[in-house]
Design an enzyme around this catalytic site. Structure first.
Site, mmCIF file in Angstrom:
data_model
loop_
_atom_site.group_PDB
_atom_site.id
_atom_site.type_symbol
_atom_site.label_atom_id
_atom_site.label_comp_id
_atom_site.label_asym_id
_atom_site.label_seq_id
_atom_site.Cartn_x
_atom_site.Cartn_y
_atom_site.Cartn_z
ATOM 1 N N ARG A 51 0.845 -1.189 0.000
ATOM 2 C CA ARG A 51 0.000 0.000 0.000
ATOM 3 C C ARG A 51 0.880 1.239 0.000
ATOM 4 O O ARG A 51 2.095 1.148 0.161
ATOM 5 C CB ARG A 51 -0.951 -0.020 1.210
ATOM 6 C CG ARG A 51 -0.252 -0.500 2.446
ATOM 7 C CD ARG A 51 -0.384 0.302 3.678
ATOM 8 N NE ARG A 51 -0.345 1.703 3.531
ATOM 9 C CZ ARG A 51 0.768 2.446 3.592
ATOM 10 N NH1 ARG A 51 1.957 1.902 3.756
ATOM 11 N NH2 ARG A 51 0.722 3.754 3.477
ATOM 12 N N GLY A 52 0.217 2.387 -0.198
ATOM 13 C CA GLY A 52 0.966 3.641 -0.307
ATOM 14 C C GLY A 52 1.191 3.962 -1.776
ATOM 15 O O GLY A 52 1.446 3.064 -2.592
ATOM 16 N N ALA A 53 1.124 5.256 -2.092
ATOM 17 C CA ALA A 53 1.082 5.685 -3.495
ATOM 18 C C ALA A 53 2.150 5.040 -4.390
ATOM 19 O O ALA A 53 1.838 4.376 -5.386
ATOM 20 C CB ALA A 53 1.195 7.208 -3.543
ATOM 21 N N ARG A 90 -7.429 -0.008 -6.464
ATOM 22 C CA ARG A 90 -7.367 1.171 -5.577
ATOM 23 C C ARG A 90 -7.597 2.415 -6.451
ATOM 24 O O ARG A 90 -6.639 2.983 -6.976
ATOM 25 C CB ARG A 90 -5.997 1.271 -4.882
ATOM 26 C CG ARG A 90 -5.538 0.123 -4.014
ATOM 27 C CD ARG A 90 -6.269 -0.063 -2.698
ATOM 28 N NE ARG A 90 -6.461 1.057 -1.833
ATOM 29 C CZ ARG A 90 -5.643 1.452 -0.852
ATOM 30 N NH1 ARG A 90 -4.536 0.812 -0.633
ATOM 31 N NH2 ARG A 90 -5.949 2.477 -0.081
ATOM 32 N N GLN A 189 -2.276 3.143 9.855
ATOM 33 C CA GLN A 189 -0.972 3.206 9.156
ATOM 34 C C GLN A 189 0.059 4.009 9.939
ATOM 35 O O GLN A 189 1.259 3.758 9.827
ATOM 36 C CB GLN A 189 -1.129 3.826 7.754
ATOM 37 C CG GLN A 189 -1.834 2.956 6.750
ATOM 38 C CD GLN A 189 -3.307 3.265 6.666
ATOM 39 O OE1 GLN A 189 -3.942 3.680 7.643
ATOM 40 N NE2 GLN A 189 -3.895 3.049 5.509
ATOM 41 N N ASP A 230 -2.064 11.007 -2.508
ATOM 42 C CA ASP A 230 -2.435 9.878 -3.366
ATOM 43 C C ASP A 230 -2.794 10.335 -4.776
ATOM 44 O O ASP A 230 -2.634 9.582 -5.733
ATOM 45 C CB ASP A 230 -3.591 9.115 -2.722
ATOM 46 C CG ASP A 230 -3.112 8.455 -1.442
ATOM 47 O OD1 ASP A 230 -2.562 7.357 -1.516
ATOM 48 O OD2 ASP A 230 -3.210 9.082 -0.373
ATOM 49 N N ASN A 240 -5.542 12.732 -0.018
ATOM 50 C CA ASN A 240 -4.643 11.963 0.842
ATOM 51 C C ASN A 240 -5.492 11.238 1.887
ATOM 52 O O ASN A 240 -6.721 11.420 1.944
ATOM 53 C CB ASN A 240 -3.599 12.874 1.495
ATOM 54 C CG ASN A 240 -2.461 12.081 2.119
ATOM 55 O OD1 ASN A 240 -1.885 11.199 1.479
ATOM 56 N ND2 ASN A 240 -2.129 12.360 3.368
ATOM 57 N N LYS A 241 -4.840 10.447 2.704
ATOM 58 C CA LYS A 241 -5.534 9.612 3.690
ATOM 59 C C LYS A 241 -6.566 10.405 4.488
ATOM 60 O O LYS A 241 -6.319 11.544 4.882
ATOM 61 C CB LYS A 241 -4.489 9.001 4.620
ATOM 62 C CG LYS A 241 -5.003 8.053 5.663
ATOM 63 C CD LYS A 241 -5.879 6.934 5.114
ATOM 64 C CE LYS A 241 -5.178 6.078 4.077
ATOM 65 N NZ LYS A 241 -6.105 5.222 3.310
HETATM 66 O O1 MRU Z 1 -4.634 3.477 1.958
HETATM 67 P P1 MRU Z 1 -3.150 3.579 1.880
HETATM 68 O O2 MRU Z 1 -2.453 3.120 3.116
HETATM 69 O O3 MRU Z 1 -2.595 2.977 0.635
HETATM 70 O O4 MRU Z 1 -2.966 5.133 1.792
HETATM 71 C C1 MRU Z 1 -1.953 5.720 1.122
HETATM 72 C C2 MRU Z 1 -1.180 6.459 2.059
HETATM 73 O O5 MRU Z 1 -0.242 5.908 2.594
HETATM 74 C C3 MRU Z 1 -1.470 7.834 2.406
HETATM 75 O O6 MRU Z 1 -2.567 8.413 1.934
HETATM 76 C C4 MRU Z 1 -0.232 8.611 2.276
HETATM 77 O O7 MRU Z 1 -0.262 9.688 3.098
HETATM 78 C C5 MRU Z 1 0.088 8.997 0.857
HETATM 79 S S1 MRU Z 1 0.780 7.740 -0.044
HETATM 80 C C6 MRU Z 1 2.359 7.722 0.480
#
Ligand code: MRU
Length: 351
Positions: A51-53, A90, A189, A230, A240-241
């Site tokens: 996970r994560g961008a 996603r 996270q 994201d 973003n999250k």
């Molecule tokens: O749902 P996730 O854990 O894949 O979310 C992505 C993220 O980690 C965050 O939104 C983050 O701040 C940006 S992506 C590095």
């Protein structure tokens, strides 16, 4: 990054398999997960094993290469279907689409070319996030107290990370830094991954409940906020999250600089504003239940909400550009507006 003395990337390819750090098991156990087919890689993105961008982008690129390998006679329809499946995993993460589009073009030449392109995307992610660290470091004064939300560290990318990369650079240069880590409900996270990363690196930090940020800001305990992204629209609005918007509004109120850190691969210049960004809705069970390990190493999933109640679970929110002080990119720190973003993209080619 070093884990137990060994250097790891978050995700990599060996032969035709994709290997990744199993993020759902962290911080309790450190395991590597193997995906042999594009379908397995898709599932790993969807269930957040990876996970994560940037890490999602690398995974999607590798999944496209695996799809090219699996495609037989009906190649075009097979690839179209595979690409749609990968992109459905996603929907908010721009890097995912950036990667599928690049590998789609490359794979039209040959399967080998698809694999090379997927590797280039992962390598670029490493270079970009390292550069973000160097630019973002300029914002961090000695003894800075920084708030971050979610996990935008090396686990969210192939290496280094975005929001955490400037913190790693500052720390490695001998600056004293202290990080407030938002817990980031419902998936945790911050509490699980960011805290684990910072602990591995020996950086002083503390986890805070998501709703503690206002109080800490009011007490003057936070000098700077850095978060990841994201998807960033052409006008600088940033997805973003979930919970990022709260922090941006609070930072504005308390006059605290609020920075987004993201590579150009997270910008979506075809998206005019945040209103056009699709926000992923995840299962209500992520809110209703929590999972973790007890002190005997036994895994538990427990209900933490009233039985019979439902929950809504948007995974991201949109922070309007006017609440963002600046965006730390691999080319430098820009102000979040259309002209600066157009300028950023001048001269950026597929690297
Ligand atoms: O749902 P996730 O854990 O894949 O979310 C992505 C993220 O980690 C965050 O939104 C983050 O701040 C940006 S992506 C590095």
């Amino acid at each position: 990054m070093l884990v137990q003395g060994k250097n790891y990337k978050t995700i990599w390819m060996d032969g035709t398999s994709v290997f990744m750090i199993e993020q759902n098991k962290l911080p309790f156990s450190f395991e590597i997960f193997e995906c042999k087919t594009y379908q397995e890689t898709c599932l790993a993105i969807k269930n957040m094993t990876v996970r994560g961008a940037g890490a999602i982008g690398a995974a999607a690129g590798y999944a496209m290469a695996q799809a090219y390998l699996a495609a037989a006679a009906e190649k075009e329809s097979f690839i179209t279907k595979a690409k749609a499946e990968i992109e459905a995993t996603r929907p908010t993460a721009r890097n995912l689409f950036y990667a599928t589009e690049r590998v789609l073009r490359a794979g039209k030449i040959s399967v080998e070319n698809a694999f090379t392109e997927a590797e280039k995307i992962a390598d670029k992610d490493i270079r970009d996030t390292r550069a973000i660290g160097a630019f973002g470091n300029e914002l961090i004064k000695d003894k800075a107290r920084i708030l971050t939300h979610c996990n935008a560290g090396w686990l969210a990318f192939v290496d280094y990370g975005t929001a955490l990369s400037p913190i790693y650079t500052a720390f490695n240069q001998g600056k004293e830094v202290f990080v407030y880590v938002s817990e980031t409900r419902p998936r945790g996270q911050g509490a699980r991954l960011t805290a684990w990363e910072l602990h591995q690196a020996g950086i002083r930090h503390t986890i805070i409940a998501d709703n503690a940020a206002a109080s800490l800001m009011a007490q003057g305990k936070i000098d700077l906020v850095i978060v990841g992204a994201d998807r960033i629209a052409a006008n600088g609005d940033t997805a973003n999250k979930i919970g990022t918007l709260d922090r941006a509004i609070l930072s504005n109120f308390f006059n605290i600089p609020f920075y987004v850190a993201a590579p150009s691969s997270t910008f979506d210049t075809e998206c005019n504003s945040g209103n056009e960004i699709i926000i992923e809705e995840r299962s209500q069970n992520e809110v209703l239940f929590q999972e973790g390990m007890d002190e005997n190493g036994k895994w538990h999933k427990i209900r933490v909400s009233s039985p019979g109640s439902s929950a809504c679970n948007p995974a991201f929110d949109i922070t309007p550009a006017q609440l963002i002080t600046g965006i730390i990119t691999e080319k430098g720190i820009i102000i979040p507006d259309k002209a600066a973003i157009v300028e950023l993209f001048k001269g950026i080619k597929n690297e």
